[in-house]
Design a protein around this motif. Structure first.
Motif, short mmCIF file in Angstrom:
data_model
loop_
_atom_site.label_atom_id
_atom_site.label_comp_id
_atom_site.label_asym_id
_atom_site.label_seq_id
_atom_site.Cartn_x
_atom_site.Cartn_y
_atom_site.Cartn_z
N SER A 1 0.55 11.94 2.70
CA SER A 1 0.21 10.53 2.93
C SER A 1 -1.14 10.20 2.33
CB SER A 1 0.22 10.22 4.43
OG SER A 1 -0.71 11.03 5.13
N ALA A 2 -2.09 11.15 2.34
CA ALA A 2 -3.41 10.89 1.76
C ALA A 2 -3.30 10.67 0.25
CB ALA A 2 -4.35 12.06 2.06
N LEU A 3 -2.50 11.49 -0.45
CA LEU A 3 -2.34 11.32 -1.89
C LEU A 3 -1.67 9.99 -2.23
CD1 LEU A 3 -1.27 14.87 -3.18
CD2 LEU A 3 -3.44 13.69 -3.55
N VAL A 4 -0.65 9.64 -1.48
CA VAL A 4 0.04 8.37 -1.74
C VAL A 4 -0.92 7.20 -1.53
CG1 VAL A 4 1.85 6.82 -0.92
CG2 VAL A 4 2.34 9.25 -1.24
N GLN A 5 -1.70 7.25 -0.46
CA GLN A 5 -2.64 6.15 -0.18
C GLN A 5 -3.71 6.07 -1.26
OE1 GLN A 5 -4.01 7.00 3.80
NE2 GLN A 5 -1.94 6.78 4.66
N MET A 6 -4.24 7.22 -1.70
CA MET A 6 -5.25 7.18 -2.76
C MET A 6 -4.66 6.63 -4.05
SD MET A 6 -7.74 10.51 -2.38
CE MET A 6 -6.50 11.75 -2.00
N ALA A 7 -3.45 7.07 -4.40
CA ALA A 7 -2.83 6.58 -5.63
C ALA A 7 -2.65 5.07 -5.59
CB ALA A 7 -1.49 7.28 -5.85
N ARG A 8 -2.21 4.56 -4.45
CA ARG A 8 -1.98 3.12 -4.34
C ARG A 8 -3.29 2.32 -4.36
NH1 ARG A 8 3.21 1.88 -3.41
NH2 ARG A 8 4.62 3.44 -2.51
N ARG A 9 -4.41 2.96 -4.06
CA ARG A 9 -5.70 2.26 -4.10
C ARG A 9 -6.32 2.25 -5.49
NH1 ARG A 9 -6.77 5.03 0.84
NH2 ARG A 9 -8.25 6.43 -0.21
N THR A 10 -5.75 2.99 -6.43
CA THR A 10 -6.30 2.96 -7.78
C THR A 10 -6.01 1.61 -8.42
OG1 THR A 10 -4.29 3.95 -8.69
CG2 THR A 10 -6.08 5.44 -8.10
N PRO A 11 -6.96 1.02 -9.14
CA PRO A 11 -6.77 -0.33 -9.69
C PRO A 11 -5.57 -0.47 -10.63
CG PRO A 11 -9.09 0.30 -9.76
CD PRO A 11 -8.33 1.52 -9.36
#
Length: 581
Positions: free
Chosen positions: A336-346
């Motif tokens: 879940s942390a990787l998915v959330q970080m990926a989705r926060r990339t511009p």
């Protein structure tokens, strides 16, 4: 006296377990362990990647007569005479290694054609495989068992034709590279789906984990830890390309350099997933088809890019794609942390998370709790990859590249997110790391893995960065670590050692790299290979446009963005300021 330390009873038990599992060769296929017996995952319309790997094996097998004879010999049903007084002189090429039982020593002797039998101490405290078959008188009262097999019968089913590689490694490399390229050309022409996936990713939050494992004893722990610490394990799927030794295996001891040794190994390598799939926690995942594995022999190991190409064709439409090595540790809630970080990339979904993770092993029992809110609010300093240095493949040979971080003076400090609340966003970085790469799986259609880069290790990351970036993907360093990587693995097998053994030509691996790296140099526009006429052999550039630069950004833009100065003296790459914030 034995020349190496005596093997423990625990090692012997491990051999017995491995021998029972690996004693018979299964048909070549992609398996879903734990499901229907021998179930293949090719029936859903995907290209048969196992058949592709088999074609490559058969094309290169003719250059591996010595190794194929070893394997045929090891499959024989060997017999031994009764106990006789005296010792057998000489050691097999793998050495006179002492084993704790007669059965273990016979099992090792039966793997190597230059082993004539077993000699033991009078008291039976140690048992050593020996080279000769005629016992000599022993003042110490040693006893022996002579191997009585008719060796020629072992090779009765072995079929050529064989092509003996030239003894000179550069000439041998040319022959092997030409044969590899020809079989890949034919396979891709017949099966266009091998070039890129047919389907788009599903948008259901699933994650595909790609692993290439070369005789990796931590592969099983990696799979087990990933499932155990995932927030949503039911959303994970694994695609594993395993290169293991099943017969006539050598071990590794002594670290690196002059002290490195290759004593015989008792039994087969441990399978990556068999124990996990037989366990209560693993069986449901394996039965559901979440674990897909292509099992190949160690002599089929052609480097990480080849393995990643094969693994990419075990992908079945999952939303996200995680590329790791088979010695990776995971933090609780990593998925879940990787998915959330990926989705926060511009630039999501045209974004890639990547860096060199910190040191750590999946075999560690230490807990690694979920990240706290405070951790998630901190923007990372220059933790990504911002530079590379040029290195020679061979002395006075072709150049390749080794990635690195920022110079200490250029690195910034950690700071909170700009608004002081909420999770921080990953920061832009210059290059991707091969041991950890996380992205939306749409990159597989836009920058598919290149099957024409076997044997490459150094240079993989720079080439992959170039193809992703020119296809429109931006690279980001994660703002918190959720993976660790076991870097310090001195007594583990390296694929390049196996290449020299498989082709029975010392130095052929480096010669193959020196040849193949010209494809990367041409891709990147390096002056020594910028024009096709500067590349040694035309076949090195086959399908170079199909597996070349993307269509969104140019090579000149890549060089300018990443501080690459081809024409400076000396040639250099300057870490860009935007990366070393």
């Amino acid at each position: 006296m034995p020349k190496f330390r005596l093997l423990t009873a625990a090692a012997l038990l491990l051999f017995v377990a491995n021998f029972v599992f690996h004693g018979r060769s299964a048909p070549r296929q992609v398996d879903a362990p734990g499901g229907a017996a021998g179930r293949s995952l090719v029936a859903d319309g995907e290209p048969d990647v196992a058949a592709f790997a088999e074609r490559v094996r058969l094309a290169l097998r003719r250059f591996q007569e010595r190794r194929q004879r070893q394997l045929a010999f090891a499959r024989c049903n060997h017999t031994y005479g009764s106990r006789t007084d005296g010792f057998l002189p000489g050691c097999p090429a793998a050495g006179c290694v002492a084993w704790p039982s007669l059965e273990a020593a016979k099992a090792v002797c039966s793997q190597w054609s230059d082993c004539g039998g077993v000699t033991a101490s009078r008291e039976g405290g140690w048992f050593e495989p020996r080279a000769r078959r005629v016992p000599l008188p022993s003042p110490a009262g040693e006893v022996s068992w002579v191997r009585t097999t008719n060796d020629e019968q072992c090779y009765g089913g072995l079929r050529g034709p064989w092509t003996q590689p030239p003894s000179q490694p550069n000439e041998a490399a040319l022959a092997v590279s030409r044969a590899y390229t020809a079989v890949v050309d034919a396979a891709l022409a017949e099966t266009p789906a091998l070039t890129r996936p047919r389907r788009p990713p599903r948008e259901d939050g699933t994650i595909f984990v790609s692993i290439g494992a070369h005789r990796d004893p931590l592969c099983g722990a990696t799979v087990r830890r990933a499932f155990a610490r995932a927030a949503r394990p039911e959303r994970l799927s694994f695609g594993i390309v395993q290169h293991n030794c099943e017969r006539a295996c050598l071990n590794v001891t002594g670290g690196f350099g002059a002290t490195r040794r290759y004593p015989p190994q008792l039994g087969a390598d441990e399978d990556c997933v068999s124990a996990f799939c037989a366990s209560p926690e693993g069986e449901p995942h394996c039965a559901s088809g979440r674990v897909r594995i292509l099992r190949l022999g160690e002599e089929e190991a052609l480097g990480p890019i080849y393995s990643r190409f094969l693994a990419s064709h075990l992908w079945r439409g999952e939303t996200f794609f995680l590329q790791i090595d088979g010695h990776t540790d995971f933090r609780a809630g990593w998925d879940s942390a990787l998915v959330q970080m990926a989705r926060r990339t511009p630039s999501f979904p045209r974004s890639v998370l990547s860096n060199y993770p910190p040191e750590g092993s999946p075999a560690s029992a230490a807990a690694w709790p979920r990240p706290t809110d405070a951790e998630e609010r901190v923007e990372r300093p220059a933790g990504g990859l911002c530079s590379y240095s040029y290195e020679n493949v061979l002395p006075a040979g072709r150049l390749s590249a080794r990635l690195g971080g920022c110079h200490a003076a250029a690195a910034g400090r950690a700071k909170p997110s700009p608004d002081g609340a909420g999770a921080a966003s990953p920061r832009r970085t210059a290059f991707v790391a091969a041991g950890f790469l996380f992205s939306h799986a749409s990159f597989l259609r836009l920058a598919p893995y290149d099957p024409y880069l076997p044997w490459i290790f150094m240079g993989e990351e720079l080439a992959h960065t170039f193809r992703l970036w020119t296809a429109g993907f931006d690279i980001y360093s994660p703002n918190l670590d959720v993976l660790r990587h076991a870097y310090r693995r001195e007594n583990t097998h390296k694929f390049w050692e196996n290449v020299d053994r498989a082709f029975a030509t010392g130095g052929i691996h480096n010669a193959l790299v020196n040849l193949t790296v010209q494809r990367i140099q041409h891709l990147l526009g390096w002056p020594e290979a910028a024009q096709p006429s500067q590349v040694a052999e035309a076949w090195l550039l086959h399908r170079k446009d199909q597996f070349g630069a993307g269509a969104v950004r140019s090579r000149d833009a890549f060089d300018a963005m990443h501080g690459i100065r081809h024409n400076s003296t000396p040639r250099r790459q300057e870490p860009p300021g935007w990366c070393c914030f």
